[in-house]
Every structure is written in structure tokens, then in C-alpha cells.
Design a protein around this motif. Structure first.
Motif, PDB file in Angstrom:
ATOM      1  N   ALA A   1      -0.908  12.991  14.081  1.00  0.00           N
ATOM      2  CA  ALA A   1      -2.311  12.823  14.381  1.00  0.00           C
ATOM      3  C   ALA A   1      -2.996  12.972  13.445  1.00  0.00           C
ATOM      4  O   ALA A   1      -2.565  14.123  12.604  1.00  0.00           O
ATOM      5  CB  ALA A   1      -2.639  13.361  15.790  1.00  0.00           C
ATOM      6  N   VAL A   2      -4.080  12.496  13.318  1.00  0.00           N
ATOM      7  CA  VAL A   2      -5.355  12.951  12.287  1.00  0.00           C
ATOM      8  C   VAL A   2      -6.568  12.743  12.723  1.00  0.00           C
ATOM      9  O   VAL A   2      -6.819  11.985  13.696  1.00  0.00           O
ATOM     10  CB  VAL A   2      -5.011  12.111  10.985  1.00  0.00           C
ATOM     11  CG1 VAL A   2      -5.158  10.486  11.392  1.00  0.00           C
ATOM     12  CG2 VAL A   2      -6.132  12.653   9.828  1.00  0.00           C
ATOM     13  N   SER A   3      -7.576  13.723  12.564  1.00  0.00           N
ATOM     14  CA  SER A   3      -8.838  13.946  13.298  1.00  0.00           C
ATOM     15  C   SER A   3      -9.992  13.074  12.178  1.00  0.00           C
ATOM     16  O   SER A   3     -11.045  13.750  12.398  1.00  0.00           O
ATOM     17  CB  SER A   3      -9.112  15.252  13.550  1.00  0.00           C
ATOM     18  OG  SER A   3      -8.184  15.879  14.506  1.00  0.00           O
ATOM     19  N   SER A   4      -9.447  12.448  11.232  1.00  0.00           N
ATOM     20  CA  SER A   4     -10.555  11.770  10.472  1.00  0.00           C
ATOM     21  C   SER A   4     -10.250  10.324  10.058  1.00  0.00           C
ATOM     22  O   SER A   4      -8.937   9.851  10.136  1.00  0.00           O
ATOM     23  CB  SER A   4     -10.523  12.593   9.060  1.00  0.00           C
ATOM     24  OG  SER A   4      -9.370  12.568   8.383  1.00  0.00           O
ATOM     25  N   TRP A   5     -11.034   9.547   9.691  1.00  0.00           N
ATOM     26  CA  TRP A   5     -10.704   8.158   9.403  1.00  0.00           C
ATOM     27  C   TRP A   5      -9.770   7.949   7.983  1.00  0.00           C
ATOM     28  O   TRP A   5      -9.871   8.680   7.226  1.00  0.00           O
ATOM     29  CB  TRP A   5     -12.114   7.409   9.062  1.00  0.00           C
ATOM     30  CG  TRP A   5     -12.082   6.003   8.887  1.00  0.00           C
ATOM     31  CD1 TRP A   5     -11.837   4.799   9.830  1.00  0.00           C
ATOM     32  CD2 TRP A   5     -11.982   5.257   7.575  1.00  0.00           C
ATOM     33  NE1 TRP A   5     -11.702   3.910   9.060  1.00  0.00           N
ATOM     34  CE2 TRP A   5     -12.084   3.971   7.632  1.00  0.00           C
ATOM     35  CE3 TRP A   5     -12.095   5.892   6.247  1.00  0.00           C
ATOM     36  CZ2 TRP A   5     -12.030   2.964   6.518  1.00  0.00           C
ATOM     37  CZ3 TRP A   5     -12.416   4.707   5.191  1.00  0.00           C
ATOM     38  CH2 TRP A   5     -12.141   3.541   5.335  1.00  0.00           C
ATOM     39  N   LEU A   6      -8.968   7.065   8.218  1.00  0.00           N
ATOM     40  CA  LEU A   6      -8.072   6.657   7.215  1.00  0.00           C
ATOM     41  C   LEU A   6      -8.241   5.004   6.627  1.00  0.00           C
ATOM     42  O   LEU A   6      -8.643   4.280   7.437  1.00  0.00           O
ATOM     43  CB  LEU A   6      -6.651   6.808   7.528  1.00  0.00           C
ATOM     44  CG  LEU A   6      -6.125   8.185   8.192  1.00  0.00           C
ATOM     45  CD1 LEU A   6      -4.832   8.025   8.653  1.00  0.00           C
ATOM     46  CD2 LEU A   6      -6.276   9.106   6.880  1.00  0.00           C
ATOM     47  N   LEU A   7      -8.245   5.109   5.265  1.00  0.00           N
ATOM     48  CA  LEU A   7      -8.096   3.875   4.638  1.00  0.00           C
ATOM     49  C   LEU A   7      -7.105   2.952   5.296  1.00  0.00           C
ATOM     50  O   LEU A   7      -6.173   3.570   5.692  1.00  0.00           O
ATOM     51  CB  LEU A   7      -8.222   3.915   3.294  1.00  0.00           C
ATOM     52  CG  LEU A   7      -9.236   4.352   2.369  1.00  0.00           C
ATOM     53  CD1 LEU A   7      -8.889   4.653   0.886  1.00  0.00           C
ATOM     54  CD2 LEU A   7     -10.305   3.250   2.272  1.00  0.00           C
ATOM     55  N   ASP A   8      -7.346   1.951   5.492  1.00  0.00           N
ATOM     56  CA  ASP A   8      -6.053   0.805   5.783  1.00  0.00           C
ATOM     57  C   ASP A   8      -4.524   0.970   5.239  1.00  0.00           C
ATOM     58  O   ASP A   8      -3.733   1.206   6.084  1.00  0.00           O
ATOM     59  CB  ASP A   8      -6.344  -0.532   5.652  1.00  0.00           C
ATOM     60  CG  ASP A   8      -7.527  -1.065   6.690  1.00  0.00           C
ATOM     61  OD1 ASP A   8      -7.876  -2.323   6.731  1.00  0.00           O
ATOM     62  OD2 ASP A   8      -8.275  -0.251   7.148  1.00  0.00           O
TER      63      ASP A   8
END
Length: 125
Positions: free
Chosen positions: A96-103
Motif C-alpha cells: 500500500a501507499v498513501s499518496s498518488w502515483l503516476l501511471d
């Protein structure tokens, strides 16, 4: 810090199905599943946009066979794996990650700081 608790996995014959579950105890933007076999790098399998509640991304090798989904109320994602093949045998990890990611980063293991303990999936021919 987000804690992830995985369940599911096991052994199945080729063509069979398994479902993995991963519950998070905090806010996530993306949650997904990655897998690794000994002597190989960890690879992305499927990722879901848990912030939006929609938007799934899959590795080409599992498209049409695996489905990732979310139970928002339980802060849990599921990976339904159908038509399993021997080459799907691996240790599967929730991340999991709690920030937006580039495609281009969404299926990359190095984009995810939070990891579960892993669950083994074994598919026999």
C-alpha cells in the motif's frame, strides 16, 4: 505507518481459483498485490485505487484471469485469481501507499512503502 494483514493463498491445481485478502489499518491511496519467486525480482500483479474506490491496474500476464476489488467499509482489497497456472506459483505480498502515483509507477514495487508478510500460492500442473 499502515499495517497490512493478508489472508488466503494455498495450493490448487491448474485451472483452479483462489482469493487473497488484505486489510489495512490506515488510509491508503493505492493497494495492490505483488509476487516473487526465489531468485527473481518482485513484480506487480494488480493494483487498485482505494482512494477513488475505482480503477484497477493489472500485469499483462494476469489480465482476464485475476480481478482486484475493494470493500471500502472494511478497508480491504481482494484478489480473485481464476484459471490459475503453474507459473502463478509465488509468494504474494500485499502493498500500500498513501499518496498518488503516476501511471507508470503503479505496478512498481519500489513505489510502495507498506508491505504485508506474504502468503504462498502454489499451483500444480
Amino acid at each position: 505507518q499502515v499495517q497490512l494483514v493478508e489472508s488466503g493463498g494455498g495450493s490448487v491445481q491448474a485451472g483452479g481459483s483462489l482469493r487473497l485478502s488484505c486489510a489495512a489499518d490506515g488510509y491508503t491511496y493505492f493497494m495492490g498485490w505483488f509476487r516473487q519467486v526465489p531468485q527473481q525480482e518482485r513484480e506487480g500483479v494488480a493494483v487498485f485505487n482505494t482512494d477513488l474506490g475505482a480503477g484497477a491496474y493489472y500485469a499483462d500476464s494476469v489480465k482476464g484471469r485475476f480481478t482486484i476489488s475493494q470493500d471500502n467499509a472494511k478497508n480491504t482489497v481482494y484478489l480473485q485469481m481464476n484459471d490459475l497456472k503453474p507459473e502463478d506459483t509465488a509468494m504474494y505480498y500485499c502493498a500500500a501507499v498513501s499518496s498518488w502515483l503516476l501511471d507508470v509507477r503503479r505496478l512498481r514495487p519500489d513505489a510502495y512503502p507498506y508491505w504485508g508478510q506474504g502468503t504462498q500460492v502454489t499451483v500444480s500442473s
